[in-house]
Write an enzyme that holds these catalytic residues in place. Sequence first.
Site, PDB file in Angstrom:
ATOM      1  N   HIS A 193       0.832  -1.207   0.000  1.00 40.61           N
ATOM      2  CA  HIS A 193       0.000   0.000   0.000  1.00 40.61           C
ATOM      3  C   HIS A 193       0.868   1.260   0.000  1.00 40.61           C
ATOM      4  O   HIS A 193       0.554   2.236  -0.684  1.00 40.61           O
ATOM      5  CB  HIS A 193      -0.918  -0.012   1.224  1.00 40.61           C
ATOM      6  CG  HIS A 193      -2.050  -0.985   1.127  1.00 40.61           C
ATOM      7  ND1 HIS A 193      -1.853  -2.343   1.143  1.00 40.61           N
ATOM      8  CD2 HIS A 193      -3.389  -0.796   1.032  1.00 40.61           C
ATOM      9  CE1 HIS A 193      -3.025  -2.958   1.056  1.00 40.61           C
ATOM     10  NE2 HIS A 193      -3.970  -2.043   0.978  1.00 40.61           N
ATOM     11  N   HIS A 235       2.063  -4.182   9.052  1.00 42.97           N
ATOM     12  CA  HIS A 235       3.420  -3.871   8.632  1.00 42.97           C
ATOM     13  C   HIS A 235       4.178  -3.182   9.751  1.00 42.97           C
ATOM     14  O   HIS A 235       3.586  -2.577  10.653  1.00 42.97           O
ATOM     15  CB  HIS A 235       3.418  -2.960   7.390  1.00 42.97           C
ATOM     16  CG  HIS A 235       2.806  -3.584   6.178  1.00 42.97           C
ATOM     17  ND1 HIS A 235       3.486  -4.470   5.377  1.00 42.97           N
ATOM     18  CD2 HIS A 235       1.567  -3.453   5.644  1.00 42.97           C
ATOM     19  CE1 HIS A 235       2.694  -4.852   4.380  1.00 42.97           C
ATOM     20  NE2 HIS A 235       1.524  -4.251   4.523  1.00 42.97           N
TER      21      HIS A 235
END
Length: 271
Positions: A193, A235
């Site tokens: 992303h 993440h």
Amino acid sequence: MPASQPRSRARDRNNVLNRAEFLSLNQPLKGSQESRSCSRKQSSQAGAAGAPSSSPKERRQSQQLPEEDCMQLNPSFKGIAFNSLLAIDICMSKRLGVCANRASSWGGARSMINLLGITGHGIPWIAGTLICLVKSSTLAGQEVLMNLLLALLLDIMIVAGLQKLAKRKGPYDINPGLLDYLTMDTYAFPAGHASRVAMLSKFFLNHLVLAIPLRILLVLWALCVGFSRVMIGRHHITDVLSGFVFGYLQFRLVELIWMSSNTCQMLISIW
């Protein structure tokens, strides 16, 4: 003389310093010497018996063990610095994972953070680019949209390849969603992303005429999407930062291989 000898012997027996617990280490007891000699003999016999059965591979491994222990006990400065930074990254990422699950401190905002992450996903952007490409009637618009589609496809392939090589897991044990599996965004490093929003924001800033407030909002959107992946626990911080870097590099790559209007028209006609 004979009477003095029994007296000296009795005095030696009664002397406290002559007891076993006060003897020097340089004068061990006979019993201990015998037990040590027996143990040495048994170990030598066991070694002699086991020597023929040990293979050269096992002897080589036993010789390498002290070296490996020394390497682990005496790491290099680079190893210490890398492990320290890695520990800090994991610790800070876990602290910022405030929406990792429903029981987290910001667990109620998890759905909103997920929705923000969808705005930076690859599948909606590819679908929207294809729809705009079909409806576009200008050559300049089709050229920009075709190169944007190329950039999105390159982003998915590059990030998927890097994640397969690194195979780093996130700070929390969170299973990827369906859209993540479609774009092969199943590992943590680098953040897909983050790379995508960095590439998109840079692409739009270069090829679209936008007012200053819209430019600021575009940069803020990219930052929010990137760090929302840390908040949701998918993440680490370094994954997101590296994703921003890879996104910028992907933009530079697309600029180098920019397809001309004629090439875009040929591809559209084939499609």
